[in-house]
Design a protein around this motif. Structure first.
Motif, PDB file in Angstrom:
ATOM      1  N   VAL B 115       0.844  -1.198   0.000  1.00 43.78           N
ATOM      2  CA  VAL B 115       0.000   0.000   0.000  1.00 43.78           C
ATOM      3  C   VAL B 115       0.885   1.255   0.000  1.00 43.78           C
ATOM      4  N   LEU B 116       0.644   2.139  -0.981  1.00 43.37           N
ATOM      5  CA  LEU B 116       1.437   3.372  -1.106  1.00 43.37           C
ATOM      6  C   LEU B 116       0.723   4.573  -0.509  1.00 43.37           C
ATOM      7  N   GLU B 117      -0.614   4.592  -0.605  1.00 40.09           N
ATOM      8  CA  GLU B 117      -1.363   5.783  -0.206  1.00 40.09           C
ATOM      9  C   GLU B 117      -2.816   5.378   0.011  1.00 40.09           C
ATOM     10  N   ALA B 118      -3.451   5.980   1.023  1.00 36.69           N
ATOM     11  CA  ALA B 118      -4.864   5.690   1.291  1.00 36.69           C
ATOM     12  C   ALA B 118      -5.521   7.013   1.649  1.00 36.69           C
ATOM     13  N   ARG B 119      -6.419   7.461   0.780  1.00 36.01           N
ATOM     14  CA  ARG B 119      -7.024   8.769   1.057  1.00 36.01           C
ATOM     15  C   ARG B 119      -8.552   8.706   1.067  1.00 36.01           C
ATOM     16  N   PRO B 120      -9.156   9.349   2.094  1.00 34.50           N
ATOM     17  CA  PRO B 120     -10.628   9.418   2.135  1.00 34.50           C
ATOM     18  C   PRO B 120     -11.132  10.261   0.969  1.00 34.50           C
ATOM     19  N   LEU B 121     -12.355  10.047   0.559  1.00 30.37           N
ATOM     20  CA  LEU B 121     -12.889  10.749  -0.611  1.00 30.37           C
ATOM     21  C   LEU B 121     -14.010  11.684  -0.204  1.00 30.37           C
ATOM     22  N   LYS B 122     -13.811  12.978  -0.444  1.00 30.17           N
ATOM     23  CA  LYS B 122     -14.879  13.940  -0.167  1.00 30.17           C
ATOM     24  C   LYS B 122     -16.031  13.730  -1.134  1.00 30.17           C
ATOM     25  N   SER B 123     -15.677  13.359  -2.376  1.00 26.83           N
ATOM     26  CA  SER B 123     -16.681  13.263  -3.437  1.00 26.83           C
ATOM     27  C   SER B 123     -17.545  12.005  -3.306  1.00 26.83           C
ATOM     28  N   ARG B 124     -17.095  11.035  -2.519  1.00 27.68           N
ATOM     29  CA  ARG B 124     -17.838   9.769  -2.394  1.00 27.68           C
ATOM     30  C   ARG B 124     -17.855   9.384  -0.933  1.00 27.68           C
ATOM     31  N   PRO B 125     -18.739   9.977  -0.133  1.00 29.84           N
ATOM     32  CA  PRO B 125     -18.737   9.701   1.304  1.00 29.84           C
ATOM     33  C   PRO B 125     -18.930   8.204   1.537  1.00 29.84           C
ATOM     34  N   GLY B 126     -18.264   7.669   2.542  1.00 30.57           N
ATOM     35  CA  GLY B 126     -18.387   6.240   2.807  1.00 30.57           C
ATOM     36  C   GLY B 126     -17.330   5.414   2.098  1.00 30.57           C
ATOM     37  N   TRP B 127     -16.520   6.064   1.259  1.00 26.71           N
ATOM     38  CA  TRP B 127     -15.498   5.333   0.502  1.00 26.71           C
ATOM     39  C   TRP B 127     -14.154   6.047   0.603  1.00 26.71           C
ATOM     40  N   GLY B 128     -13.092   5.259   0.478  1.00 29.30           N
ATOM     41  CA  GLY B 128     -11.745   5.809   0.349  1.00 29.30           C
ATOM     42  C   GLY B 128     -11.113   5.270  -0.917  1.00 29.30           C
ATOM     43  N   LEU B 129     -10.006   5.912  -1.332  1.00 23.99           N
ATOM     44  CA  LEU B 129      -9.283   5.443  -2.523  1.00 23.99           C
ATOM     45  C   LEU B 129      -7.899   4.981  -2.058  1.00 23.99           C
ATOM     46  N   VAL B 130      -7.551   3.742  -2.387  1.00 24.74           N
ATOM     47  CA  VAL B 130      -6.289   3.153  -1.927  1.00 24.74           C
ATOM     48  C   VAL B 130      -5.393   2.886  -3.145  1.00 24.74           C
ATOM     49  N   PHE B 131      -4.150   3.380  -3.072  1.00 25.74           N
ATOM     50  CA  PHE B 131      -3.158   3.162  -4.135  1.00 25.74           C
ATOM     51  C   PHE B 131      -2.182   2.084  -3.687  1.00 25.74           C
ATOM     52  N   THR B 132      -1.974   1.092  -4.507  1.00 26.79           N
ATOM     53  CA  THR B 132      -1.141  -0.063  -4.158  1.00 26.79           C
ATOM     54  C   THR B 132      -0.147  -0.329  -5.280  1.00 26.79           C
ATOM     55  N   ARG B 133       1.115  -0.563  -4.917  1.00 25.63           N
ATOM     56  CA  ARG B 133       2.079  -0.990  -5.930  1.00 25.63           C
ATOM     57  C   ARG B 133       2.027  -2.514  -6.027  1.00 25.63           C
ATOM     58  N   HIS B 134       1.797  -3.032  -7.219  1.00 23.32           N
ATOM     59  CA  HIS B 134       1.788  -4.473  -7.463  1.00 23.32           C
ATOM     60  C   HIS B 134       3.048  -4.829  -8.238  1.00 23.32           C
ATOM     61  N   THR B 135       3.710  -5.889  -7.845  1.00 24.07           N
ATOM     62  CA  THR B 135       4.956  -6.276  -8.508  1.00 24.07           C
ATOM     63  C   THR B 135       4.947  -7.764  -8.850  1.00 24.07           C
ATOM     64  N   GLY B 136       5.765  -8.118  -9.840  1.00 25.31           N
ATOM     65  CA  GLY B 136       6.051  -9.510 -10.191  1.00 25.31           C
ATOM     66  C   GLY B 136       7.554  -9.693 -10.239  1.00 25.31           C
ATOM     67  N   THR B 137       8.062 -10.759  -9.608  1.00 23.40           N
ATOM     68  CA  THR B 137       9.508 -11.011  -9.506  1.00 23.40           C
ATOM     69  C   THR B 137       9.776 -12.441  -9.970  1.00 23.40           C
TER      70      THR B 137
END
Lengths: 158, 158
Positions: B115-137
């Motif tokens: 998880v890189l970032e997790a931010r609450p959403l003013k525009s969509r109450p009840g929801w947050g937006l989570v940014f995740t880095r996905h990798t393959g090795t």
């Protein structure tokens, strides 16, 4: 494929279109993206989408197939004219992929591309890197999908 | 799935791994990305890769499947403990997808997320937006694939 020198910023192409059936939406998603609103009509009807929608990855790979088919047709035209075709490498990646609207079963998506930037590569003589915006638009004219891809393209010999 | 409030920047997960066989590389590419080095061993041997490689989109969608399977296992654990699971929406898109090294037939790719970032959403109450880095090795420890995904995650009720 045209050589790097023959590609101009702003060049655009209609790549073709595809109608997403419920059967193929469910088959693709069952294998790669088995979320309820992609694999099950009843669950999709209860979701906030209200009906079955295609996996965003499905929308993307159908576009990829049309890109390759378009490239192949262009190469056949070049061969017919006796012109040499430039080689292309794989893509090092892309940026800003956006799924802007759901793609519902029965939707027909028209795919298109437009060259945004073409830069010669110091690190790879004989090749350039071309950035292209790829889009998908539904039958109502709504942009549903967009990403900026990049690909290595051979320069003209000499 | 954990609720938005329970997700912390830096949370990481091993999602599982997958071995890419020549047969499935060719079957996927024949349908969605029919370039010679993805569908034909002899043509791949003559290419600068020297051997058959998976479509980058194939590497990506196998990762997507492992993300969904991981989410499902987590939800089963939550159910077993009698905890509510948060809903997630679809993804609005992602950024910076990179194909860093070829994936050859026989390679085993381990997928992971952070998880890189997790931010609450003013525009969509009840929801947050989570940014995740996905990798393959790959089995040699080389990073072959990476992207930063985003997904809507439900907030805890009340």
């Amino acid at each position: 494929m045209r050589h790097f020198e023959d590609i101009r910023v702003g060049d655009s192409a209609a790549l073709g279109h595809h109608t997403f059936t419920a059967a193929e939406i469910k088959a693709f998603a069952a294998r790669f993206d088995p979320q309820p609103f992609h694999v099950d009509e009843a669950a999709a009807a209860r979701s906030h989408f209200g009906a079955l929608i295609a996996s965003g990855w499905h929308t993307a790979v159908v576009g990829m197939r049309l890109i390759i088919d378009h490239k192949r047709r262009r190469e056949e035209d070049e061969r017919a004219r006796g012109e040499p075709s430039a080689k292309t490498g794989v893509s090092p990646g892309f940026r800003d992929l956006k799924w802007l609207k759901p793609v519902f079963a029965g939707d027909t998506i028209a795919y298109a591309s437009e060259v945004l930037e073409a830069r010669p590569l110091k690190s790879r003589p004989g090749w350039g890197l071309v950035f292209t915006r790829h889009t998908g638009t539904n039958q109502a004219g709504e942009l549903v999908f967009s990403f900026i891809g990049s690909v290595f393209v051979e320069r003209r010999p000499g």
